[in-house]
Design an enzyme around this catalytic site. Structure first.
Site, mmCIF file in Angstrom:
data_model
loop_
_atom_site.group_PDB
_atom_site.id
_atom_site.type_symbol
_atom_site.label_atom_id
_atom_site.label_comp_id
_atom_site.label_asym_id
_atom_site.label_seq_id
_atom_site.Cartn_x
_atom_site.Cartn_y
_atom_site.Cartn_z
ATOM 1 N N HIS A 106 0.818 -1.317 -0.003
ATOM 2 C CA HIS A 106 -0.149 0.021 -0.164
ATOM 3 C C HIS A 106 0.904 1.228 0.087
ATOM 4 C CE1 HIS A 106 -3.249 2.794 0.810
ATOM 5 N NE2 HIS A 106 -3.760 1.846 1.168
ATOM 6 N N ASP A 166 -8.645 -2.829 -19.562
ATOM 7 C CA ASP A 166 -9.197 -3.461 -20.688
ATOM 8 C C ASP A 166 -7.891 -3.769 -21.384
ATOM 9 O OD1 ASP A 166 -10.180 -4.542 -23.140
ATOM 10 O OD2 ASP A 166 -11.245 -2.667 -23.596
#
Length: 422
Positions: A154, A368
């Protein structure tokens, strides 16, 4: 159906496809906060793909050129600050195959049945001396669909940054010559004086531990877009004001959870969530920044007030707390004198505290690789939670609304919580 067979490759290190800058980069003081010293694990389910492994591995290699710090190695200094050594060694990539189809498991619609131990990337063997910052596993299924699972610190990537990185991988897979959003390191924009002022040599206190541990049960709750719109419209009619999807969903979850756990009326309950503060810096953080830049919001009220209040009153409480963020964040940035006990990034890990993270608007759903957007994205918490949490995500497409993935009540209280949302 019993899922038994996922076969992993031995894994390879994927370096940047071109030479990249060397040297050392400093993290911000926010990246070194105890609250972000964890690995984030996420799973992204794609319906179609035509032998995607080679294409995506090459796209990772290309994306590591602009994101070259991700190909480096973490260095923690004696004072607790963090650096990344830009070594160009690369990211860890595992190819895997499953002997079943995604259709047979309904594209992991039931996240409680996801075999995350099979899908999440393992680390390189310790004997190899490798310590990559980013680990990726691509699992290919018999139907032609695939799952991308990623693990990363993180401190290196916040949620917006992780989605931005994975979107760039997708763009290179689709043949882009450069990323649409250029990544920006810019950690120096967060002043080193930010945070609670303490005596020299005194470390920030970690989040306080609970007096007793509750065994928390996972659950998945879908809230339809129609219901969300109804709650928004009711708030607008009562107050003449706007509220967001986040506001109404979190208000519902917090209120119903508090009802379910049946506390004494005088018991204080806390709601915690982070707010993106890139726009509150002066000047604002540029587009493309992928480090941590957030401020925690804490809302405290009595259990009795919360369960007796109207939904609109709880929404207003949350909105008012969010409205204070710009002022409080800028005060924190300046390093104004605060007692250590007032550190906003330290909070009680207790059954009376509900922590919320919002995954639905980060951008993961638009990734995508050339065969369409993912049908499902969700975080995975590998270790047993010791604090009640709820993650806001999206239901599997084409459904609309919000899917709340929770681990926030014990077994005794779970039926009551789930019943409130039926």
């Amino acid at each position: 159906m019993t899922i038994t067979h996922v076969i992993r490759s031995s894994g390879v290190m994927v370096p940047p496809s071109e030479s990249t800058p060397s040297g050392t980069l400093d993290f911000s003081v926010m990246d070194a906060l105890p609250i972000v010293q964890m690995d984030v694990h996420s799973i992204h389910v794609f319906r179609h793909g035509q032998e995607p492994t080679k294409l995506i591995r090459e796209a990772v290699s290309k994306a590591l050129v602009p994101y070259y710090p991700l190909a480096g190695r973490l260095n923690r200094l004696s004072d607790g600050s963090l650096q990344v050594n830009c070594t160009g060694e690369g990211a860890w990539f595992i190819e895997a195959s499953a002997d079943y189809s995604l259709e047979s498991v309904n594209y992991f619609d039931d996240i409680l049945l996801v075999p995350h131990d099979d899908l999440l990337p393992t680390s390189p063997p310790e004997s190899d001396g490798l310590d990559p910052l980013v680990r990726i596993q691509l699992t290919y299924f018999t139907c032609g669909g695939y799952v991308i699972a990623q693990s990363n610190p993180h401190s290196l990537l916040d949620g917006i940054g992780a989605a931005q990185w994975l979107s760039t991988v997708g763009e290179f897979a689709r043949g882009f010559q450069k990323s649409t959003i250029a990544p920006v390191w810019n950690r120096e924009a967060i002043p080193t004086t930010a945070g609670v002022i303490r005596e020299p040599g005194v470390s920030p206190p970690p989040p306080s531990m609970p007096l007793s541990f509750e065994l928390l049960e996972p659950a998945s709750i879908d809230i339809s877009q129609e219901h969300i719109n109804k709650l928004k419209n009711e708030f607008a009619e009562l107050t003449g004001d706007y509220c967001s999807t986040f506001d109404v969903v979190v208000a519902s979850l917090w209120r119903h959870r508090t009802q379910a756990i049946e506390l004494e009326k005088e018991t204080e309950v806390n709601l915690m969530f982070g707010v993106n503060t890139r726009q509150f810096l002066e000047p604002p953080m540029p587009e493309g920044y992928y480090g941590n830049c957030f401020y925690p919001v804490k809302v405290t009220i009595s259990s009795g007030w919360l369960v007796e209040a109207s939904h609109a009153e709880v929404v207003k409480l949350i909105k008012d707390a969010k409205a204070r963020v710009p002022t409080e964040f800028r005060k924190w940035l300046k390093g104004d004198e605060l007692e250590a006990s007032d550190d906003p990034f330290s909070f009680p890990l207790a059954y009376t505290t509900l922590c919320i993270s919002a995954w639905n608007g980060l951008g993961f759903n638009t990734v995508d690789h050339g065969w369409g957007h993912p049908v499902h994205i969700f975080p995975i918490q590998k270790d047993l939670s010791i604090m009640p949490v709820g993650a806001l995500g999206l239901p599997p497409s084409p459904n609309k609304g919000i899917r709340v993935m929770t681990c926030c009540v014990n077994k005794k209280h779970l039926p009551s919580l789930v019943d409130y949302f039926k």
